[in-house]
Write a protein that holds these residues in place. Sequence first.
Motif, mmCIF file in Angstrom:
data_model
loop_
_atom_site.group_PDB
_atom_site.id
_atom_site.type_symbol
_atom_site.label_atom_id
_atom_site.label_comp_id
_atom_site.label_asym_id
_atom_site.label_seq_id
_atom_site.Cartn_x
_atom_site.Cartn_y
_atom_site.Cartn_z
ATOM 1 N N GLY A 98 -4.167 -1.874 -2.075
ATOM 2 C CA GLY A 98 -2.928 -1.519 -1.397
ATOM 3 C C GLY A 98 -1.713 -2.185 -2.003
ATOM 4 O O GLY A 98 -1.791 -2.832 -3.047
ATOM 5 N N ASN A 99 -0.590 -2.008 -1.329
ATOM 6 C CA ASN A 99 0.695 -2.536 -1.776
ATOM 7 C C ASN A 99 1.024 -3.841 -1.084
ATOM 8 O O ASN A 99 0.671 -4.052 0.080
ATOM 9 C CB ASN A 99 1.807 -1.528 -1.479
ATOM 10 C CG ASN A 99 1.712 -0.291 -2.340
ATOM 11 O OD1 ASN A 99 1.407 -0.380 -3.527
ATOM 12 N ND2 ASN A 99 1.960 0.868 -1.762
ATOM 13 N N ALA A 139 -1.448 4.666 -6.594
ATOM 14 C CA ALA A 139 -1.120 4.007 -5.334
ATOM 15 C C ALA A 139 -0.044 4.793 -4.624
ATOM 16 O O ALA A 139 0.764 5.475 -5.246
ATOM 17 C CB ALA A 139 -0.644 2.575 -5.587
ATOM 18 N N LEU A 140 -0.049 4.703 -3.317
ATOM 19 C CA LEU A 140 0.998 5.290 -2.519
ATOM 20 C C LEU A 140 2.285 4.531 -2.810
ATOM 21 O O LEU A 140 2.319 3.310 -2.757
ATOM 22 C CB LEU A 140 0.629 5.155 -1.034
ATOM 23 C CG LEU A 140 1.600 5.715 -0.020
ATOM 24 C CD1 LEU A 140 1.639 7.227 -0.140
ATOM 25 C CD2 LEU A 140 1.169 5.320 1.386
ATOM 26 N N LEU A 183 -0.322 -3.529 2.939
ATOM 27 C CA LEU A 183 -0.754 -2.268 3.547
ATOM 28 C C LEU A 183 -1.727 -1.636 2.576
ATOM 29 O O LEU A 183 -1.367 -1.341 1.425
ATOM 30 C CB LEU A 183 0.419 -1.305 3.750
ATOM 31 C CG LEU A 183 1.319 -1.491 4.950
ATOM 32 C CD1 LEU A 183 2.364 -0.381 4.992
ATOM 33 C CD2 LEU A 183 0.542 -1.525 6.243
ATOM 34 N N GLY A 184 -2.961 -1.468 3.021
ATOM 35 C CA GLY A 184 -3.963 -0.911 2.137
ATOM 36 C C GLY A 184 -5.104 -0.304 2.916
ATOM 37 O O GLY A 184 -5.013 -0.048 4.119
ATOM 38 N N ALA A 185 -6.188 -0.090 2.227
ATOM 39 C CA ALA A 185 -7.388 0.490 2.831
ATOM 40 C C ALA A 185 -8.599 -0.079 2.114
ATOM 41 O O ALA A 185 -8.478 -0.656 1.033
ATOM 42 C CB ALA A 185 -7.363 2.013 2.725
ATOM 43 N N VAL A 186 -9.754 0.087 2.737
ATOM 44 C CA VAL A 186 -10.981 -0.452 2.170
ATOM 45 C C VAL A 186 -11.935 0.689 1.800
ATOM 46 O O VAL A 186 -12.075 1.656 2.542
ATOM 47 C CB VAL A 186 -11.662 -1.449 3.155
ATOM 48 C CG1 VAL A 186 -12.070 -0.771 4.454
ATOM 49 C CG2 VAL A 186 -12.848 -2.149 2.512
ATOM 50 N N ALA A 187 -12.523 0.575 0.622
ATOM 51 C CA ALA A 187 -13.589 1.485 0.192
ATOM 52 C C ALA A 187 -14.910 0.775 0.407
ATOM 53 O O ALA A 187 -15.010 -0.440 0.223
ATOM 54 C CB ALA A 187 -13.414 1.848 -1.286
#
Length: 196
Positions: free
Chosen positions: A129-130, A17-18, A142-146
């Motif tokens: 995400g976080n 993770a970031l 805050l994240g993203a989707v696959a």
Amino acid sequence: MRLAAVLVLSLSTAGPALAASADWRADARRADVRRLERLDEAWTTALAEARAQGQGRALTRLGVLADPRVSLPRPQPTPGAYRCRTVKIGSPNGGPGLVTYGWFRCRVALSPGGDLTLEKVTGSQRQAGNLYPEAPRRLVFLGAVAWGSGEGRAQYGRDAERDQIGVFERIGADRYRLTLPWPHQESTLDLLELRR
């Protein structure tokens, strides 16, 4: 002892993770900050679009999940496995005003750096995400989707079309809601419900 075992397990299963800073605004893109600032507008618009398509009773059946006023103290989820489902409300392009998906698997974990993370691990749209502390009754995601089964875990900041920002709240005993305003695809508001 049991909590320690859960924490060790969550640390060993957390994906990359970031690393989060102390303030989500420092990590978020400006456009995403603006999306979150319009959260109340997204709720109002999405609910109106769903009701205009005759989905009022279906919204009522969702109960507290579809009630933007519900936000309980102690929003931090305990690390571990959860059942989760996505509910899409509203449609800016005339599509369905309400879509409720079946249950999948999600995981809350602590990253090696101590960040609280959320990941939807099954299904065709998988957020990761976080979770950042933000207020007594909410966290910011805050994240993203696959998309699709062949993609690995998505990471915030790599592709603006996949980036997601939202609010994570507790809405009941061992029940949580991630609210994603103005997602880039399909709906006006996405809800990810998590239950133990």
